[in-house]
Design an enzyme around this catalytic site. Structure first.
Site, PDB file in Angstrom:
ATOM      1  N   HIS A   1       0.830  -1.204   0.000  1.00  0.00           N
ATOM      2  CA  HIS A   1       0.000   0.000   0.000  1.00  0.00           C
ATOM      3  C   HIS A   1       0.867   1.259   0.000  1.00  0.00           C
ATOM      4  CE1 HIS A   1      -3.606   2.429   1.288  1.00  0.00           C
ATOM      5  NE2 HIS A   1      -2.635   3.199   1.758  1.00  0.00           N
ATOM      6  N   GLU A   2       1.787   1.343   0.957  1.00  0.00           N
ATOM      7  CA  GLU A   2       2.613   2.541   1.064  1.00  0.00           C
ATOM      8  C   GLU A   2       3.536   2.693  -0.146  1.00  0.00           C
ATOM      9  OE1 GLU A   2       1.931   4.784   3.157  1.00  0.00           O
ATOM     10  OE2 GLU A   2       0.568   3.561   4.366  1.00  0.00           O
TER      11      GLU A   2
ATOM     12  N   HIS B   1       1.873   4.653  -2.856  1.00  0.00           N
ATOM     13  CA  HIS B   1       2.029   6.105  -2.719  1.00  0.00           C
ATOM     14  C   HIS B   1       3.389   6.547  -3.259  1.00  0.00           C
ATOM     15  CE1 HIS B   1      -1.590   7.074  -0.554  1.00  0.00           C
ATOM     16  NE2 HIS B   1      -1.311   6.295   0.480  1.00  0.00           N
TER      17      HIS B   1
END
Length: 710
Positions: A493-494, A497
């Protein structure tokens, strides 16, 4: 956040957007001899790297290579330089004839303040040295105050207004430059630039007060509560930290199998606090006052300008339709949890809010025999990083390399620096990986921009620098760090980004990378969760760290299906949070107290009873960075679901689709309207009904796995 913004944080308006997101790159550099394979760097965590000496005299290079930041006092020096540069740029902007240079100067002004504020935004929460944290906090406040004054600088605004009024010049600008100019003006307007001097001053004062209240409220959301130890039964006291005659309760203990422990933690940790309650009420009133002062009906109307949703009415429609679709599924989930609780605790079978996380976990484990400990040996950190590297290489032509750091460049010896390199474009930027737990480090997973990307005046591209912060456990010396499935998913997920930051290579740092609408910013990160749950992707890297055995396909299938158990109730809880956020930031004065609104909304939207004398909203930290925008998680997930199913489900390594994803969704940062980016990727403009259908369809069980388990 606006002209100079900050990711997942509420910084001031017009000069705020840039401090909100993170992004960019340079290109054209050959592979460095100081780079090494990314997996090796992480699985060799305990074999600490020897930092290079900085400079001939062996002086520290400073945090992130910023010379001034070799000591806490350097923040004052960096701040002074930024403020001096900003003064010169303001004068230049006011004296420059209307043209593309006007936009470039505004972006330089944004960048000069962001380079200090973004960096300080990270350091103030993550640096192990209190002096550094304190200096960074002061820098954030000082820069924020200056930003608010610039937001209401009439002469500065007039220089931009002259450009926007010149139709000939505007028609000659490229679409990105026009949009950035319009965004800067929009940021001025929501800060009250059109008001008279007295009201502009009031707007500045309100913004500064809101910033202070946000900081105070955020701190208050994490402060533990204490209780006389004699109030609790002796046999459960050991679950809490003893401080003399008191017990300190610092969380909800949601995973504890003892119902009484969870109940006690819930009632004590969420007990109302008059000071925190006053902060929240003043924050909501101040936000509403600011919104109405600058011409909006509510703070939600102001906050949702420029988002995919566009207005509170669309958000309300989205949440109502989703809640309606979830209703029957949620009720079935609650019935299953109640049966499980009755089975394990027949004397107290009523389902309460502290039961939901625990019993949904019990049901998942029982139905699919999911033991996280069985998965961890297959998910060493190094293997996961190599998996990401392989995925990005196949999908986007990007490789990750570990680069040795100089002395003073990092704040903890276990931080790793990654170079992000494209196969033809060269070096795109840097990711600092702060992955491991340490004292005083927040237990949260975050993405921070330290420096945004932009095209500089000399034609070079300013390299973006970001930090990914996780809270992974420290492994034993000589052993690799092993991740649970949840930790692995959070890492993906990170990293979503981070890739948005690296590939959102816009000309202007004001809109680079994740500096975009909040309800779009989570799309790339949530999309990565779909990759993390696909066996074809997982099979490329998940190997037992001792035997080399691949993770069996049925284990991945069962893990994915287990996540759908009670998923409707989990999503309904998110709807409740989003609805509560909308009410708090809707029409004022509020008809009831924030606690009465919580009780009413919880019982109407969520379905589990409110617990007297509790005030969960006082722990709702997202009210700071996601005020009126908490729905963004759900809407972003809907978009990510549609992108996955339509574009990647058939082949998660499809390079042509990866390039389309970069071209249509990642490359623009915030330089293009979010719905236009979604439309470009999906080849249609999704409706509210499409969003709801995408979320609900994700709850359906996979027929093949269901038959296999049966």
């Amino acid at each position: 956040c606006a002209m100079l913004g900050g990711c997942r944080r509420a910084l001031p308006a017009a000069l705020g957007r840039a401090l909100r997101g993170r992004a960019a790159g340079q290109g054209g550099r050959a592979v460095s001899t100081s780079w090494c394979p990314v997996g090796t760097a992480f699985d060799a965590k305990q074999q600490q790297q020897q930092p290079l000496r900085g400079g001939a005299a062996g002086r520290d290079t400073g945090l992130f290579g910023v010379p001034e930041l070799s000591c806490p006092e350097g923040f004052q020096e960096a701040q002074n330089k930024a403020l001096q540069e900003s003064e010169e740029l303001v004068q230049k902007a006011c004296s420059t004839p209307p043209g593309p240079e006007t936009v470039m100067i505004f972006d330089q002004l944004s960048d000069s303040l962001c380079r200090v504020a973004d960096l300080a935004d990270f350091v103030k929460v993550a640096h192990p040295d209190f002096a550094f944290r304190e200096a960074a906090e002061e820098a954030c406040r000082n820069i924020g105050t200056v930003v608010e004054k610039l937001n209401t600088d009439v002469e500065l605004c007039q220089s931009l207004r002259r450009l926007l009024a010149d139709e000939t010049v505007m028609s000659s600008l490229d679409p990105e430059t026009r949009r950035v100019a319009e965004l800067f003006m929009f940021d001025f307007e929501i800060s009250g630039i059109h008001l008279d001097e007295e009201k502009r001053k009031k707007a500045v004062d309100l913004n500064v007060r809101i910033l202070d209240l946000c900081n105070e409220f955020l701190i208050g959301t994490h402060i533990p509560n204490k209780i006389d130890k004699h109030v609790l039964p002796e046999h459960i006291r050991y679950n809490f930290t003893a401080e003399g005659n008191y017990l300190r309760v610092a969380g909800l203990h949601a995973d504890c199998p003892d119902d009484l422990v969870r109940e006690a933690a819930y009632k004590i940790f969420l007990h109302s606090n008059s000071q925190q309650l006053a902060r929240l009420e003043e924050l909501l009133v101040s936000r509403n006052s600011l919104a109405q002062l600058v011409g909006y009906d509510t703070f939600a109307h102001r906050a949702l300008q420029g988002t995919m949703a566009k207005n509170p009415e669309t958000v309300r429609q989205f949440l109502e339709k989703l809640s309606e679709q979830l209703s029957k599924r949620t009720q079935k989930d609650f019935e299953m949890m109640t049966k499980m609780k009755t089975k394990l605790n027949p004397h107290n079978a009523m389902l309460m809010p502290w039961d939901h996380p625990y019993y949904s976990g019990v049901l998942r484990a029982e139905r699919y025999n999911i033991d996280p400990g069985l998965y961890c040996p297959f998910f060493s950190l190094g293997a996961c990083m190599e998996g990401l590297n392989s995925l990005f290489s196949q999908l986007l032509g990007i490789s990750l390399y570990a680069e040795q750091t100089k002395r003073g460049e990092i704040w903890s010896e276990d931080v790793r620096k990654l170079a992000v390199v494209h196969e033809t474009e060269g070096l795109l930027g840097y990711i600092y990986c702060d992955f491991f737990q340490r004292p005083d480090k927040p237990h949260q997973d975050c993405h921070f921009t330290v420096r945004g990307g932009r095209l500089k005046e000399n034609g070079e591209y300013q390299l973006p620098v970001v930090v990914l912060m996780l809270s992974l456990p420290n492994s034993a010396r000589g052993a690799p760090t092993l991740l649970s499935p949840g930790m692995m998913e959070n890492l993906f997920h990170e990293m979503g980004h981070a890739m948005h930051s690296m590939l959102g290579r816009t000309r202007y740092q004001h809109v680079t990378g994740t500096r975009c609408a909040t309800d779009f910013a989570e799309v790339p990160s949530i999309l990565m969760e779909y990759f993390a749950n696909d066996y074809r992707v997982v099979n490329q890297f998940a190997r037992h760290y001792k035997t080399g055995q691949p993770l069996p396909k049925n284990m991945v299938s069962r893990l994915c299906e287990s996540k759908k158990v009670c998923a409707a109730a989990d999503m309904q809880l998110q709807v409740f949070y989003a609805v509560l956020d909308q009410i708090y930031h809707g029409k004022h004065p509020l008809k009831k107290s924030t606690t009465e609104i919580l009780k009413e909304t919880q019982e109407k939207v969520y379905g589990l009873p409110y617990v007297p004398n509790t005030a969960w909203q006082l722990r709702f930290s997202h009210l700071v960075g996601y005020g009126a925008k908490y729905y963004s998680y759900l809407m972003s997930r809907a978009v990510a679901s549609m992108v996955w199913k339509q574009c990647f489900a058939q082949n998660p390594f499809d390079r042509a689709m990866g390039e389309r994803y970069r071209r249509e969704m990642l490359a623009h940062g915030g330089g293009k309207e979010p719905m236009l980016m979604v439309q470009g990727m999906l080849q249609k403009s999704p409706s509210v009904e499409d969003f709801v259908d995408a979320l609900v369809s994700d709850l359906d069980h996979d027929f093949e796995t269901f038959i296999m388990d049966s």
